[in-house]
Design a protein around this motif. Structure first.
Motif, mmCIF file in Angstrom:
data_model
loop_
_atom_site.group_PDB
_atom_site.id
_atom_site.type_symbol
_atom_site.label_atom_id
_atom_site.label_comp_id
_atom_site.label_asym_id
_atom_site.label_seq_id
_atom_site.Cartn_x
_atom_site.Cartn_y
_atom_site.Cartn_z
ATOM 1 N N ALA A 67 24.347 62.949 4.436
ATOM 2 C CA ALA A 67 23.440 61.596 4.737
ATOM 3 C C ALA A 67 24.487 60.577 5.237
ATOM 4 O O ALA A 67 24.212 59.749 5.905
ATOM 5 N N GLU A 68 25.658 60.488 4.412
ATOM 6 C CA GLU A 68 26.629 59.256 4.435
ATOM 7 C C GLU A 68 27.170 59.170 5.900
ATOM 8 O O GLU A 68 27.649 58.272 6.446
ATOM 9 N N GLU A 69 27.414 60.614 6.322
ATOM 10 C CA GLU A 69 28.074 60.641 7.825
ATOM 11 C C GLU A 69 27.087 60.696 8.877
ATOM 12 O O GLU A 69 27.501 59.732 9.928
ATOM 13 N N LEU A 70 25.880 60.839 8.888
ATOM 14 C CA LEU A 70 24.879 60.816 9.813
ATOM 15 C C LEU A 70 24.168 59.335 9.701
ATOM 16 O O LEU A 70 24.134 59.131 10.839
ATOM 17 N N PHE A 71 23.971 58.766 8.867
ATOM 18 C CA PHE A 71 23.292 57.570 9.004
ATOM 19 C C PHE A 71 23.812 56.622 9.567
ATOM 20 O O PHE A 71 23.287 55.776 10.668
ATOM 21 N N PRO A 72 25.399 56.273 9.508
ATOM 22 C CA PRO A 72 25.908 55.251 10.552
ATOM 23 C C PRO A 72 25.890 55.745 11.961
ATOM 24 O O PRO A 72 25.815 54.689 12.815
ATOM 25 N N ARG A 73 25.397 56.803 12.345
ATOM 26 C CA ARG A 73 25.537 57.240 13.597
ATOM 27 C C ARG A 73 24.082 57.104 14.249
ATOM 28 O O ARG A 73 24.018 57.002 15.662
ATOM 29 N N VAL A 74 23.128 56.781 13.575
ATOM 30 C CA VAL A 74 21.855 56.246 14.064
ATOM 31 C C VAL A 74 21.501 55.060 13.652
ATOM 32 O O VAL A 74 20.272 54.442 14.135
ATOM 33 N N SER A 75 21.950 54.299 12.858
ATOM 34 C CA SER A 75 21.526 52.952 12.257
ATOM 35 C C SER A 75 21.608 51.880 13.335
ATOM 36 O O SER A 75 20.735 50.901 13.155
ATOM 37 N N GLY A 76 22.186 52.016 14.494
ATOM 38 C CA GLY A 76 22.201 50.941 15.387
ATOM 39 C C GLY A 76 20.896 51.046 16.491
ATOM 40 O O GLY A 76 20.721 50.287 17.035
ATOM 41 N N LEU A 77 20.203 52.183 16.200
ATOM 42 C CA LEU A 77 18.977 52.293 16.972
ATOM 43 C C LEU A 77 17.979 51.272 16.832
ATOM 44 O O LEU A 77 17.748 51.029 15.424
ATOM 45 N N GLU A 78 17.124 50.773 17.583
ATOM 46 C CA GLU A 78 15.897 49.723 17.347
ATOM 47 C C GLU A 78 14.587 50.673 16.872
ATOM 48 O O GLU A 78 13.570 50.058 17.384
ATOM 49 N N VAL A 79 14.843 51.488 15.953
ATOM 50 C CA VAL A 79 13.549 51.970 15.342
ATOM 51 C C VAL A 79 13.686 51.914 13.858
ATOM 52 O O VAL A 79 14.741 51.642 13.480
ATOM 53 N N ALA A 80 12.591 52.180 13.249
ATOM 54 C CA ALA A 80 12.451 52.274 11.667
ATOM 55 C C ALA A 80 13.096 53.688 11.337
ATOM 56 O O ALA A 80 13.041 54.673 12.002
ATOM 57 N N LEU A 81 13.942 53.440 10.372
ATOM 58 C CA LEU A 81 14.742 54.807 9.795
ATOM 59 C C LEU A 81 14.737 54.911 8.392
ATOM 60 O O LEU A 81 15.744 54.826 7.849
ATOM 61 N N PRO A 82 13.376 55.275 7.920
ATOM 62 C CA PRO A 82 13.497 55.579 6.559
ATOM 63 C C PRO A 82 14.202 56.657 6.034
ATOM 64 O O PRO A 82 14.466 57.570 7.024
ATOM 65 N N VAL A 83 14.534 56.571 4.705
ATOM 66 C CA VAL A 83 15.408 57.922 4.079
ATOM 67 C C VAL A 83 14.586 58.080 2.932
ATOM 68 O O VAL A 83 14.240 57.191 2.215
ATOM 69 N N LEU A 84 14.884 59.384 2.608
ATOM 70 C CA LEU A 84 14.236 59.600 1.118
ATOM 71 C C LEU A 84 15.292 59.515 -0.009
ATOM 72 O O LEU A 84 16.359 59.850 0.095
ATOM 73 N N VAL A 85 14.919 58.773 -0.986
ATOM 74 C CA VAL A 85 15.871 58.655 -2.129
ATOM 75 C C VAL A 85 15.277 59.068 -3.494
ATOM 76 O O VAL A 85 14.175 58.251 -3.775
ATOM 77 N N PRO A 86 15.495 60.098 -4.312
ATOM 78 C CA PRO A 86 14.894 60.655 -5.236
ATOM 79 C C PRO A 86 14.981 59.808 -6.475
ATOM 80 O O PRO A 86 14.345 59.907 -7.532
ATOM 81 N N ASN A 87 16.332 59.167 -6.690
ATOM 82 C CA ASN A 87 16.827 58.153 -7.665
ATOM 83 C C ASN A 87 17.449 57.196 -7.377
ATOM 84 O O ASN A 87 17.654 56.764 -6.205
ATOM 85 N N GLU A 88 17.988 56.508 -8.515
ATOM 86 C CA GLU A 88 18.707 55.215 -8.450
ATOM 87 C C GLU A 88 20.262 55.548 -7.651
ATOM 88 O O GLU A 88 20.575 54.754 -6.859
ATOM 89 N N ARG A 89 20.530 56.515 -8.002
ATOM 90 C CA ARG A 89 21.835 56.726 -7.245
ATOM 91 C C ARG A 89 21.693 57.166 -5.602
ATOM 92 O O ARG A 89 22.349 56.585 -5.148
ATOM 93 N N GLY A 90 20.483 57.626 -5.322
ATOM 94 C CA GLY A 90 20.333 57.923 -4.085
ATOM 95 C C GLY A 90 20.032 56.528 -3.328
ATOM 96 O O GLY A 90 20.489 56.543 -2.268
#
Length: 311
Positions: A67-90
């Motif tokens: 996830a840490e490697e993937l998200f920066p590769r897509v975060s520049g897109l002009e779309v909503a990019l929700p991610v699942l976070v199961p707990n506070e660490r996530g």
């Protein structure tokens, strides 16, 4: 040809879950670069909400350990990019990368809560409470996923009032929207209408609800139509019909985004999605996974969308 039907919304927002829910079950490792290109292709096809990944412990869902490697590769897109976070660490991991939309996960049944997170339903809600509170304090949009809204492999049919209680609890925590999951695909249209009506009666507005159907018994589109007739305008789907729940025995894949778009287009409902580009994207991903897409629309149109295919 589009032939509109009365009483349906003019536009539907498709919440694309392929990159997260679709790929989390794969037995072979999908390279991060392929996942990133998948998200980019989906955005290019016109999807505006694409669930990118999940910030879970790698031991739970190894396929999403990057996830840490993937998200920066897509975060520049002009779309909503929700991610699942199961707990506070996530949540910490997601926020550190600039995520502005997150989702928490709960269950309508005790059996699934135990199997999935080794907690009771109320313990899962308690675990989610600080996650939602901290996200909202930072202006982050929060979605609440609720599994087993219609049936559970251990408990059978799930009482409507049981589902309503957990939905109400998630909204009271501060969730902006809920996704009602038919995790094992046993819902039928009457059950869908009954649940949506009961939620409204308990103060849950229709515009805060999305639906997430699996196609185990071929009912996903029929159930979606029932939800649309009730006024729901957010529908979860997975490109190419990828995925399902890794903890739910007997569950088949998600509703295929292409099958959903085909139906909505025929009803004259706007999605903003280019079906040809979407079909080509799912064919491309199927090639990377080494198997044909289960989507009926991909199979029907795949040989007639050559102009969008990668040679």
């Amino acid at each position: 040809m589009a032939v509109p039907a009365e009483g349906l919304p003019a536009r539907v927002r498709i919440h694309e879950v392929g990159p997260r829910d679709g790929l989390q079950n794969e037995k072979s490792t999908v390279p991060t670069a392929v996942k990133a290109e998948f998200v980019h292709r989906l955005a290019d096809a016109g999807l505006t909400t694409i669930e990118a990944t999940s910030f879970v412990h790698p031991g739970w869902v190894p396929q999403l350990a990057d996830a840490e490697e993937l998200f920066p590769r897509v975060s520049g897109l002009e779309v909503a990019l929700p991610v699942l976070v199961p707990n506070e660490r996530g949540l910490d991991r997601a926020l550190s990368l600039g995520a502005r939309r997150v989702a928490v996960f709960a269950s309508a049944t005790e059996s699934f809560a135990k199997a999935n997170l080794n907690r009771s339903v109320d313990e899962v809600l308690a675990m989610s409470e600080p996650v939602v509170a901290r996200a909202k304090a930072q202006g982050v949009h929060v979605r609440g996923y609720l599994s087993m809204c219609f049936g559970d492999p251990w408990e059978g049919a799930v009482p409507v009032d049981q589902v309503v209680r957990v939905c109400r609890a998630l909204l009271d925590l501060g969730c902006d929207e809920l996704s009602l999951g038919d995790t094992i695909g046993v819902a039928t249209p009457g059950h869908v209408r009954a649940l949506l009506t009961a939620l409204n009666e308990q103060g849950v507005p229709t515009d805060a609800l999305g639906v997430h159907f699996h196609d185990t018994y071929g009912q996903a589109l029929a159930n979606t139509l029932a939800a649309l007739q009730h006024g729901v305008t957010t529908v979860d789907a997975s490109a190419g019909g990828l995925g399902g729940c890794p903890y739910a025995k007997s569950a088949t894949g998600n509703l295929a985004t292409e099958d959903l778009v085909w139906m909505l287009r025929g009803l004259g409902i706007d999605t903003g999605v280019d079906l040809g580009r979407l079909v080509a994207t799912s064919e491309w991903m199927a090639g990377r996974l080494g198997r044909p897409s289960p989507s009926r629309t991909v199979r029907a149109l795949g040989t007639t969308t050559q102009s969008h295919k990668e040679q």
